[in-house]
Design a protein around this motif. Structure first.
Motif, PDB file in Angstrom:
ATOM      1  N   TYR A 116      40.539  39.560  94.505  1.00 39.65           N
ATOM      2  CA  TYR A 116      39.759  39.018  95.615  1.00 39.65           C
ATOM      3  C   TYR A 116      40.413  37.737  96.140  1.00 39.65           C
ATOM      4  CZ  TYR A 116      35.567  37.785  98.299  1.00 39.65           C
ATOM      5  OH  TYR A 116      34.672  37.485  99.308  1.00 39.65           O
ATOM      6  N   ALA A 117      40.881  36.890  95.219  1.00 37.15           N
ATOM      7  CA  ALA A 117      41.540  35.647  95.625  1.00 37.15           C
ATOM      8  C   ALA A 117      42.848  35.934  96.357  1.00 37.15           C
ATOM      9  CB  ALA A 117      41.791  34.762  94.409  1.00 37.15           C
ATOM     10  N   ARG A 118      43.519  37.011  95.973  1.00 43.60           N
ATOM     11  CA  ARG A 118      44.781  37.403  96.624  1.00 43.60           C
ATOM     12  C   ARG A 118      44.535  38.152  97.938  1.00 43.60           C
ATOM     13  NH1 ARG A 118      47.421  41.286  92.695  1.00 43.60           N
ATOM     14  NH2 ARG A 118      49.003  41.385  94.328  1.00 43.60           N
ATOM     15  N   ARG A 119      43.269  38.432  98.254  1.00 43.19           N
ATOM     16  CA  ARG A 119      42.873  39.184  99.447  1.00 43.19           C
ATOM     17  C   ARG A 119      43.310  40.645  99.393  1.00 43.19           C
ATOM     18  NH1 ARG A 119      40.811  35.458 102.963  1.00 43.19           N
ATOM     19  NH2 ARG A 119      41.559  33.313 102.751  1.00 43.19           N
ATOM     20  N   VAL A 120      43.664  41.107  98.207  1.00 42.37           N
ATOM     21  CA  VAL A 120      43.893  42.540  98.037  1.00 42.37           C
ATOM     22  C   VAL A 120      42.556  43.269  98.073  1.00 42.37           C
ATOM     23  CG1 VAL A 120      44.663  44.295  96.386  1.00 42.37           C
ATOM     24  CG2 VAL A 120      46.041  42.233  96.751  1.00 42.37           C
ATOM     25  N   GLU A 121      41.539  42.621  97.501  1.00 39.07           N
ATOM     26  CA  GLU A 121      40.194  43.180  97.460  1.00 39.07           C
ATOM     27  C   GLU A 121      39.291  42.428  98.432  1.00 39.07           C
ATOM     28  OE1 GLU A 121      37.859  45.551  97.259  1.00 39.07           O
ATOM     29  OE2 GLU A 121      38.689  45.924  95.229  1.00 39.07           O
ATOM     30  N   THR A 122      38.461  43.182  99.139  1.00 34.67           N
ATOM     31  CA  THR A 122      37.517  42.559 100.068  1.00 34.67           C
ATOM     32  C   THR A 122      36.071  42.918  99.746  1.00 34.67           C
ATOM     33  OG1 THR A 122      37.733  44.415 101.614  1.00 34.67           O
ATOM     34  CG2 THR A 122      39.215  42.535 101.943  1.00 34.67           C
ATOM     35  N   GLU A 123      35.867  43.881  98.850  1.00 35.86           N
ATOM     36  CA  GLU A 123      34.522  44.338  98.515  1.00 35.86           C
ATOM     37  C   GLU A 123      33.951  43.544  97.345  1.00 35.86           C
ATOM     38  OE1 GLU A 123      32.895  46.373 100.280  1.00 35.86           O
ATOM     39  OE2 GLU A 123      34.456  47.339 101.490  1.00 35.86           O
ATOM     40  N   PRO A 124      32.621  43.430  97.272  1.00 33.74           N
ATOM     41  CA  PRO A 124      32.002  42.701  96.163  1.00 33.74           C
ATOM     42  C   PRO A 124      32.184  43.431  94.831  1.00 33.74           C
ATOM     43  CG  PRO A 124      30.323  43.746  97.514  1.00 33.74           C
ATOM     44  CD  PRO A 124      31.623  43.917  98.245  1.00 33.74           C
ATOM     45  N   PHE A 125      32.124  42.666  93.756  1.00 32.46           N
ATOM     46  CA  PHE A 125      32.344  43.213  92.415  1.00 32.46           C
ATOM     47  C   PHE A 125      31.365  44.340  92.110  1.00 32.46           C
ATOM     48  CE2 PHE A 125      31.701  42.919  87.712  1.00 32.46           C
ATOM     49  CZ  PHE A 125      32.978  43.272  87.327  1.00 32.46           C
ATOM     50  N   ALA A 126      30.083  44.138  92.434  1.00 28.96           N
ATOM     51  CA  ALA A 126      29.072  45.140  92.110  1.00 28.96           C
ATOM     52  C   ALA A 126      29.421  46.491  92.721  1.00 28.96           C
ATOM     53  CB  ALA A 126      27.699  44.670  92.592  1.00 28.96           C
ATOM     54  N   CYS A 147      32.507  47.462  93.615  1.00 29.52           N
ATOM     55  CA  CYS A 147      33.790  47.913  93.063  1.00 29.52           C
ATOM     56  C   CYS A 147      33.635  48.648  91.741  1.00 29.52           C
ATOM     57  CB  CYS A 147      34.731  46.722  92.893  1.00 29.52           C
ATOM     58  SG  CYS A 147      35.355  46.030  94.431  1.00 29.52           S
ATOM     59  N   ILE A 148      32.714  48.181  90.891  1.00 28.89           N
ATOM     60  CA  ILE A 148      32.573  48.800  89.566  1.00 28.89           C
ATOM     61  C   ILE A 148      31.630  49.997  89.585  1.00 28.89           C
ATOM     62  CG2 ILE A 148      33.130  46.652  88.393  1.00 28.89           C
ATOM     63  CD1 ILE A 148      30.094  46.357  87.761  1.00 28.89           C
ATOM     64  N   ARG A 149      31.089  50.305  90.737  1.00 26.49           N
ATOM     65  CA  ARG A 149      30.224  51.473  90.895  1.00 26.49           C
ATOM     66  C   ARG A 149      30.875  52.436  91.890  1.00 26.49           C
ATOM     67  NH1 ARG A 149      27.051  46.939  90.005  1.00 26.49           N
ATOM     68  NH2 ARG A 149      25.370  47.152  88.454  1.00 26.49           N
ATOM     69  N   GLN A 150      30.501  52.358  93.162  1.00 27.63           N
ATOM     70  CA  GLN A 150      31.058  53.273  94.161  1.00 27.63           C
ATOM     71  C   GLN A 150      32.568  53.123  94.313  1.00 27.63           C
ATOM     72  OE1 GLN A 150      28.517  51.147  94.480  1.00 27.63           O
ATOM     73  NE2 GLN A 150      26.949  51.866  95.925  1.00 27.63           N
ATOM     74  N   GLY A 151      33.073  51.904  94.127  1.00 27.48           N
ATOM     75  CA  GLY A 151      34.492  51.642  94.355  1.00 27.48           C
ATOM     76  C   GLY A 151      35.432  52.374  93.426  1.00 27.48           C
ATOM     77  N   ARG A 152      34.914  52.877  92.322  1.00 26.07           N
ATOM     78  CA  ARG A 152      35.775  53.615  91.394  1.00 26.07           C
ATOM     79  C   ARG A 152      36.291  54.912  92.009  1.00 26.07           C
ATOM     80  NH1 ARG A 152      32.945  54.375  85.795  1.00 26.07           N
ATOM     81  NH2 ARG A 152      35.043  55.077  85.231  1.00 26.07           N
ATOM     82  N   GLN A 153      35.609  55.411  93.036  1.00 29.38           N
ATOM     83  CA  GLN A 153      36.051  56.640  93.695  1.00 29.38           C
ATOM     84  C   GLN A 153      37.406  56.462  94.377  1.00 29.38           C
ATOM     85  OE1 GLN A 153      34.455  59.648  93.473  1.00 29.38           O
ATOM     86  NE2 GLN A 153      33.147  58.582  92.009  1.00 29.38           N
ATOM     87  N   ARG A 154      37.778  55.233  94.651  1.00 29.47           N
ATOM     88  CA  ARG A 154      39.061  54.991  95.311  1.00 29.47           C
ATOM     89  C   ARG A 154      40.241  55.488  94.490  1.00 29.47           C
ATOM     90  NH1 ARG A 154      38.538  48.670  96.932  1.00 29.47           N
ATOM     91  NH2 ARG A 154      37.696  48.618  94.802  1.00 29.47           N
ATOM     92  N   LEU A 155      40.074  55.531  93.180  1.00 23.11           N
ATOM     93  CA  LEU A 155      41.180  55.952  92.323  1.00 23.11           C
ATOM     94  C   LEU A 155      41.500  57.429  92.485  1.00 23.11           C
ATOM     95  CD1 LEU A 155      40.310  53.170  91.052  1.00 23.11           C
ATOM     96  CD2 LEU A 155      41.256  54.060  88.919  1.00 23.11           C
ATOM     97  N   PHE A 156      40.535  58.207  92.997  1.00 21.34           N
ATOM     98  CA  PHE A 156      40.791  59.634  93.186  1.00 21.34           C
ATOM     99  C   PHE A 156      41.608  59.903  94.445  1.00 21.34           C
ATOM    100  CE2 PHE A 156      36.701  59.627  90.747  1.00 21.34           C
ATOM    101  CZ  PHE A 156      37.278  59.996  89.543  1.00 21.34           C
ATOM    102  N   ASP A 157      41.790  58.876  95.247  1.00 22.59           N
ATOM    103  CA  ASP A 157      42.652  58.993  96.422  1.00 22.59           C
ATOM    104  C   ASP A 157      44.006  58.328  96.183  1.00 22.59           C
ATOM    105  OD1 ASP A 157      40.612  60.251  97.898  1.00 22.59           O
ATOM    106  OD2 ASP A 157      39.736  58.318  98.429  1.00 22.59           O
ATOM    107  N   ALA A 158      44.230  57.872  94.963  1.00 21.55           N
ATOM    108  CA  ALA A 158      45.447  57.117  94.648  1.00 21.55           C
ATOM    109  C   ALA A 158      46.564  58.058  94.214  1.00 21.55           C
ATOM    110  CB  ALA A 158      45.161  56.093  93.553  1.00 21.55           C
ATOM    111  N   GLU A 159      47.762  57.522  94.169  1.00 21.65           N
ATOM    112  CA  GLU A 159      48.939  58.256  93.695  1.00 21.65           C
ATOM    113  C   GLU A 159      49.698  57.367  92.712  1.00 21.65           C
ATOM    114  OE1 GLU A 159      51.500  61.130  92.950  1.00 21.65           O
ATOM    115  OE2 GLU A 159      49.814  61.419  94.316  1.00 21.65           O
ATOM    116  N   PRO A 160      49.854  57.778  91.439  1.00 26.51           N
ATOM    117  CA  PRO A 160      49.367  59.013  90.846  1.00 26.51           C
ATOM    118  C   PRO A 160      47.829  59.099  90.872  1.00 26.51           C
ATOM    119  CG  PRO A 160      50.966  57.933  89.402  1.00 26.51           C
ATOM    120  CD  PRO A 160      50.600  56.959  90.477  1.00 26.51           C
ATOM    121  N   TRP A 161      47.321  60.304  90.855  1.00 26.80           N
ATOM    122  CA  TRP A 161      45.888  60.543  90.954  1.00 26.80           C
ATOM    123  C   TRP A 161      45.143  59.894  89.783  1.00 26.80           C
ATOM    124  CZ3 TRP A 161      42.148  62.921  87.966  1.00 26.80           C
ATOM    125  CH2 TRP A 161      40.942  63.260  88.612  1.00 26.80           C
TER     126      TRP A 161
END
Length: 246
Positions: free
Chosen positions: A114-124, A126-140
């Motif tokens: 968050y401090a590096r501005r890589v992340e813009t979403e709140p922690f709460a 990220c640790i819930r809905q935000g985990r779905q982002r990893l299924f769009d990542a490479e490697p999967w």
């Protein structure tokens, strides 16, 4: 090449005190650490792993002079394929794993991104809905930046490590213990590497979170959520290592 092989790696975990440990080891005259802390060789997907150029890896170190050479890249424990590549390079490698309470680790990791501005979403989120982002990542299913929760599944990661390396080649340290008593932690590392005890180091803090407005604090609800997410893996970690958090 056998005599020149890197002898030890601090292989995990991110935000677990690996920078402090690497700094301590850099002050030991009978060790030869890499020129930079995180070499990122064994997690480099651009390397031809069918015929890797270990000369490029060794170039990250001073010419071999008989002292044990080592590095600290904490993504190795988490990143798929890294441990297998380390084993293929040197099956006698000694691996040091720094563990931190996975809830505190996830919070610290998020604050860094968050401090590096890589992340813009709140922690709460990220640790819930935000985990779905990893299924769009490479490697999967894995991600270098937003893997706040996933990097905390220590039981799974340690099981993979123990499938590849005998336990006598693995040293587990807790970050809170290194912070509280660096002399004891460094002494354990030196004995693990077959070196006599050295002088006591001065305590230090490195990579402390930036002083800024993060838009909130770590809440009791977030802690409870993560404890539940980690519950089964935490038991696996305890069974494998005896280490418990929370």
């Amino acid at each position: 090449m056998d005599g020149e092989r890197v002898a030890f790696i601090v292989a995990g975990v991110q935000k677990g005190g690996t920078t402090a440990l690497f700094d301590y080891l850099g002050e030991e005259s009978d060790l030869a650490p890499s020129r930079v802390k995180e070499v990122h060789f064994f997690d480099d997907e651009a390397v031809n792993w069918a015929a890797p150029d270990y000369g490029a890896y060794h170039a990250q170190f001073a010419p071999f002079d008989g002292r044990p050479r080592g590095e600290a890249t904490p993504i190795y424990l988490y990143w798929p394929g890294s441990l297998e590549r380390i084993c293929a390079y040197n099956s006698a490698m000694k691996l040091i794993v720094m563990l931190r309470d996975p809830v505190a680790r996830a919070w610290s990791h998020w604050k860094m991104e968050y401090a590096r501005r890589v992340e813009t979403e709140p922690f709460a989120w990220c640790i819930r809905q935000g985990r779905q982002r990893l299924f769009d990542a490479e490697p999967w299913g894995v991600h270098r930046e937003v893997s706040y929760v996933e990097r905390g599944f220590y039981g799974e990661q340690m099981a993979r490590l123990f499938d590849l390396f005998p336990r006598e080649q693995v040293l587990i340290l807790r970050s809170d213990e290194l912070r509280a008593d660096p002399a004891a932690g460094l002494g354990a590392v030196r004995r693990f590497l077959g070196l006599p005890d050295g002088p006591s180091p001065a305590p230090r803090e490195v990579h402390v979170g930036a002083q800024m407005d993060y838009g909130g604090e770590l809440t009791a609800q977030d802690i409870a959520h993560l404890r539940a997410v980690y519950a089964r893996d935490a038991e696996r970690l305890a069974d494998l290592t005896g280490v418990r958090f929370g």
